[in-house]
Write a protein that holds these residues in place. Structure first.
Motif, PDB file in Angstrom:
ATOM      1  N   THR A  95       0.862  -1.192  -0.208  1.00 13.89           N
ATOM      2  CA  THR A  95       0.202  -0.475  -0.090  1.00 13.89           C
ATOM      3  C   THR A  95       0.588   1.127   0.701  1.00 13.89           C
ATOM      4  OG1 THR A  95      -1.284  -1.336   1.692  1.00 13.89           O
ATOM      5  CG2 THR A  95      -2.081   0.729   1.170  1.00 13.89           C
ATOM      6  N   MET A  99       1.534   1.369  -3.732  1.00 18.10           N
ATOM      7  CA  MET A  99       0.043   2.255  -4.398  1.00 18.10           C
ATOM      8  C   MET A  99       0.007   3.659  -3.801  1.00 18.10           C
ATOM      9  SD  MET A  99      -2.707   0.127  -2.405  1.00 18.10           S
ATOM     10  CE  MET A  99      -3.635  -0.064  -3.659  1.00 18.10           C
ATOM     11  N   HIS A 100       1.417   4.253  -3.880  1.00 13.82           N
ATOM     12  CA  HIS A 100       2.262   5.662  -3.108  1.00 13.82           C
ATOM     13  C   HIS A 100       1.240   5.856  -2.415  1.00 13.82           C
ATOM     14  CE1 HIS A 100       4.888   4.947  -6.817  1.00 13.82           C
ATOM     15  NE2 HIS A 100       3.519   4.852  -7.642  1.00 13.82           N
ATOM     16  N   MET A 101       0.869   5.441  -0.703  1.00 13.68           N
ATOM     17  CA  MET A 101       0.095   5.913   0.025  1.00 13.68           C
ATOM     18  C   MET A 101       0.947   7.084   0.559  1.00 13.68           C
ATOM     19  SD  MET A 101      -2.496   5.805   0.831  1.00 13.68           S
ATOM     20  CE  MET A 101      -4.154   5.313   1.323  1.00 13.68           C
ATOM     21  N   GLU A 104       0.683  10.106   0.083  1.00 13.34           N
ATOM     22  CA  GLU A 104      -0.756  11.265  -0.164  1.00 13.34           C
ATOM     23  C   GLU A 104      -0.772  11.906   0.906  1.00 13.34           C
ATOM     24  OE1 GLU A 104      -2.999  11.071  -2.887  1.00 13.34           O
ATOM     25  OE2 GLU A 104      -1.888   8.820  -3.753  1.00 13.34           O
ATOM     26  N   THR A 105      -1.942  13.012   1.091  1.00 12.95           N
ATOM     27  CA  THR A 105      -1.414  12.868   1.920  1.00 12.95           C
ATOM     28  C   THR A 105      -2.472  13.147   3.184  1.00 12.95           C
ATOM     29  OG1 THR A 105      -4.213  13.971   1.569  1.00 12.95           O
ATOM     30  CG2 THR A 105      -2.827  16.210   0.912  1.00 12.95           C
ATOM     31  N   SER A 107      -4.130  13.106   5.425  1.00 18.41           N
ATOM     32  CA  SER A 107      -6.059  12.908   5.509  1.00 18.41           C
ATOM     33  C   SER A 107      -6.115  11.802   4.842  1.00 18.41           C
ATOM     34  CB  SER A 107      -6.965  13.964   5.423  1.00 18.41           C
ATOM     35  OG  SER A 107      -6.083  15.100   4.292  1.00 18.41           O
ATOM     36  N   LEU A 108      -5.815  11.107   3.538  1.00 13.91           N
ATOM     37  CA  LEU A 108      -6.774  10.326   2.941  1.00 13.91           C
ATOM     38  C   LEU A 108      -5.637   9.217   3.223  1.00 13.91           C
ATOM     39  CD1 LEU A 108      -7.627   9.489  -0.240  1.00 13.91           C
ATOM     40  CD2 LEU A 108      -5.817  10.144  -0.928  1.00 13.91           C
ATOM     41  N   LEU A 111      -7.937   8.521   5.870  1.00 16.30           N
ATOM     42  CA  LEU A 111      -9.584   7.927   5.474  1.00 16.30           C
ATOM     43  C   LEU A 111      -9.694   6.865   4.834  1.00 16.30           C
ATOM     44  CD1 LEU A 111     -12.312   9.711   4.727  1.00 16.30           C
ATOM     45  CD2 LEU A 111     -10.995   9.877   2.944  1.00 16.30           C
ATOM     46  N   VAL A 112      -8.498   6.506   4.306  1.00 22.83           N
ATOM     47  CA  VAL A 112      -8.716   5.456   3.921  1.00 22.83           C
ATOM     48  C   VAL A 112      -8.245   4.090   4.911  1.00 22.83           C
ATOM     49  CG1 VAL A 112      -7.932   3.790   2.095  1.00 22.83           C
ATOM     50  CG2 VAL A 112      -8.321   6.006   1.184  1.00 22.83           C
ATOM     51  N   ALA A 116     -10.776   1.192   6.373  1.00 19.24           N
ATOM     52  CA  ALA A 116     -10.814  -0.463   6.710  1.00 19.24           C
ATOM     53  C   ALA A 116     -10.511  -1.306   7.525  1.00 19.24           C
ATOM     54  CB  ALA A 116      -9.874  -0.326   5.524  1.00 19.24           C
ATOM     55  N   LEU A 119     -12.833  -1.363  10.784  1.00 18.59           N
ATOM     56  CA  LEU A 119     -14.825  -2.123  10.396  1.00 18.59           C
ATOM     57  C   LEU A 119     -13.865  -3.568  10.363  1.00 18.59           C
ATOM     58  CD1 LEU A 119     -16.168   0.364   7.874  1.00 18.59           C
ATOM     59  CD2 LEU A 119     -17.029  -0.410   9.721  1.00 18.59           C
ATOM     60  N   ILE A 120     -13.153  -3.848   9.825  1.00 21.95           N
ATOM     61  CA  ILE A 120     -12.118  -5.358   9.647  1.00 21.95           C
ATOM     62  C   ILE A 120     -12.319  -5.694  11.251  1.00 21.95           C
ATOM     63  CG2 ILE A 120     -10.772  -7.275   8.763  1.00 21.95           C
ATOM     64  CD1 ILE A 120     -10.226  -4.522   6.668  1.00 21.95           C
TER      65      ILE A 120
ATOM     66  N   LEU B  22      -8.189  16.679  -1.051  1.00 17.95           N
ATOM     67  CA  LEU B  22      -6.833  15.936   0.017  1.00 17.95           C
ATOM     68  C   LEU B  22      -5.980  15.719  -1.421  1.00 17.95           C
ATOM     69  CD1 LEU B  22      -9.206  13.285   0.633  1.00 17.95           C
ATOM     70  CD2 LEU B  22      -8.581  14.964   2.314  1.00 17.95           C
ATOM     71  N   VAL B  36     -11.519   0.621  -0.961  1.00 12.50           N
ATOM     72  CA  VAL B  36     -11.955   0.998   0.504  1.00 12.50           C
ATOM     73  C   VAL B  36     -12.845  -0.423   0.173  1.00 12.50           C
ATOM     74  CG1 VAL B  36     -12.951   1.331   2.733  1.00 12.50           C
ATOM     75  CG2 VAL B  36     -10.870   2.259   2.086  1.00 12.50           C
ATOM     76  N   LEU B 314      -3.961   1.284  -9.351  1.00 10.66           N
ATOM     77  CA  LEU B 314      -4.220   0.876  -8.201  1.00 10.66           C
ATOM     78  C   LEU B 314      -5.305   0.059  -7.708  1.00 10.66           C
ATOM     79  CD1 LEU B 314      -5.253   4.875  -6.245  1.00 10.66           C
ATOM     80  CD2 LEU B 314      -3.301   3.384  -5.600  1.00 10.66           C
TER      81      LEU B 314
END
Lengths: 147, 333
Positions: A95, A99-101, A104-105, A107-108, A111-112, A116, A119-120, B22, B36, B314
């Motif tokens: 990830t 996936m270049h997480m 990312e900012t 907050s994104l 968020l992701v 996940a 809930l998982i 974002l 997600v 992705l």
């Protein structure tokens, strides 16, 4: 897209790469090594890892609390615990770097990932708890299975 | 920057979409949201698998006794090897994908084409391997007898390997003998026209029992996992008694209703989880092919950005991510 800057360090800056391409191959090496370790452990199944690392505590509220807090070490075979940890490590690097997480900012990312993960964990906890309960009914509840 | 082809002239104002929350483009963020939700679907499957496994914790099949086959290496027991190979292929194709994305950022069209090509090949190898794995699983190799209670009785014998007595499975076909039977297949022509049944199993339980009787070294192994983490092997008398009193039908391979490996749910989850994942890989390959041709005809070159490659990338990495979990929870744990 010249402004596309990648963060080029993994392990909290322990390993730094010169280019994004180099980082990709580095992460591949890491993932391959982890998979190889998993397969070798899965084939040989060392005896010491086939039991939980800590025995359940007996007596009192404190013992129950300890059993809950340390449950991964008390109720899961060490080998399975190692597999799960290694899987999460692999998932992290796929990830974050593929996936270049990492780029990312914040907050994104939250968020992701938090959605996940929360809930998982919730779902897994409920279902495994229930599965264990039904198992106890099968074994202790006078239900004949061997016929 | 902007990947839309239609321009309204209001892109830079907030209401025209100029606001980028974002700091991610619309497409990329929506791909993340899809991922997600898809991750939750897969975790639903895997959690349900965990639920069923916890329910039958002492009776569940041991995965590395089931998945021991490697193509072209017939009759050898090589647990995990092929699945590890599949995992590696998928990770490798993830790497070529991320290299394609990287080449896209640098606007190097030829490089993107080649990396996309290798990604597609990797995906195809993976889907093919999975098809082979399914075929082997469905075909089965030893056969077993299902009891009235739905349990599976497997057969084998102790062999001395390296000074140690090891229980080795024996195929039912090797020892079953044809015994007298008056069981015939019910066809629609022999009864009322609307009732018939599928083909009968190759052997009746009586055939298997007669074979077991005349081979004194063959023993029955039950589904129950003992304290050493191995399946329980019955004594000779108990083997005969168990088969005689409880045996219901001969099962070979696997389908949704019964399988020779153990609990029917095991095969059901195998088909469901790896099938759903395989379907994702297949659609990923198809989407990759579409993007591959788009790169070749220069669509993204004209757009002056390769973000589309990043978006399918992705998805492709997500498929790899799911497999990492399936690999652990289905094959390793």
């Amino acid at each position: 897209m010249a402004e596309h800057a990648h963060k080029l360090e993994i392990f909290r800056g322990l390993i730094k790469f010169k280019s994004n391409t180099q980082k990709i191959w580095g992460v591949l090496l890491l993932l391959s090594v982890i998979t190889a370790v998993e397969v070798v452990l899965g084939i040989y199944k060392p005896d010491i890892l086939m039991v939980p690392s800590i025995q359940a505590f007996e007596g009192g509220l404190g013992a129950t609390l300890l059993n809950i807090i340390l449950s991964p070490f008390i109720y899961t075979k060490s080998l399975n615990l190692i597999f799960i940890v290694l899987t999460v490590v692999k998932a992290y690097y796929i990830t974050w770097d593929f996936m270049h997480m990492r780029d990312e900012t914040k907050s994104l990312r939250r968020l992701v990932v938090w959605t996940a993960v929360f809930l998982i964990c919730y779902l897994v906890f409920i279902l495994l708890q229930e599965g264990g309960y039904i198992e106890s009914v099968y074994t202790e509840g006078f239900i004949k299975r061997d016929f | 920057m902007n990947s839309t082809t239609v321009s309204t002239g209001t892109e830079e104002t907030t209401w025209g979409g100029g606001n980028r929350p974002l700091k991610a483009s619309y497409g990329k963020m929506m791909m993340w949201f899809f991922i997600v939700s898809d991750a939750l679907t897969f975790s639903g499957f895997l959690a349900a698998y965990g639920f069923s496994r916890f329910k039958f914790i002492d009776y569940w099949p041991i995965a590395d006794e089931v998945f021991t086959h490697v193509p072209f290496l017939h009759g050898q027991e090589l647990p995990m090897i092929y699945v590890a190979f599949m995992t590696f292929v998928l990770i490798m194709s993830s790497v070529t994908m991320v290299l394609a994305v990287d080449a896209g950022h640098q606007m190097k069209k030829t490089k993107v084409i080649w990396y996309m090509f290798f990604t597609i090949i990797g995906g195809a190898i993976f889907v093919g391997s999975q098809a082979w794995e399914w075929a082997t699983f469905i075909q089965g190799d030893y056969g077993a007898v299902q009891t009235k209670g739905g349990n599976i009785l497997q057969f084998g014998t102790y062999k001395t390997i390296g000074g140690e007595d090891v229980f080795k499975r024996v195929s039912v076909e090797e020892f079953a003998v044809a015994a007298y039977t008056d069981r015939t297949q019910h066809e629609s022509k022999t009864g009322v026209w609307f009732t018939s049944e599928g083909s009968l199993p190759t052997y009746t339980v009586n055939d298997v029992y007669k074979g077991l009787e005349s081979n004194p070294n063959i023993l029955v192994r039950t589904q129950t996992i003992n304290a050493e983490g191995e399946k329980t092997v019955l004594s000779r008398e108990e083997s005969l008694r168990q088969l005689k009193t409880n045996g219901k039908r001969y099962v070979k391979g696997a389908n949704l209703e019964a399988n020779e490996y153990g609990a029917p749910l095991f095969a059901d989850f195998f088909f469901f989880i790896t099938g759903f994942h395989g379907f994702h890989v297949l659609s990923g390959v198809v989407i990759n092919i579409i993007i591959f041709f788009n790169v070749i005809i220069g669509t993204y070159e004209r757009r002056k950005n390769y973000e589309m490659v990043e978006k399918v990338g992705l998805y492709w990495h997500f498929v790899d991510l799911v497999w990492v979990f399936v690999f652990t929870f289905f094959y390793l744990v």
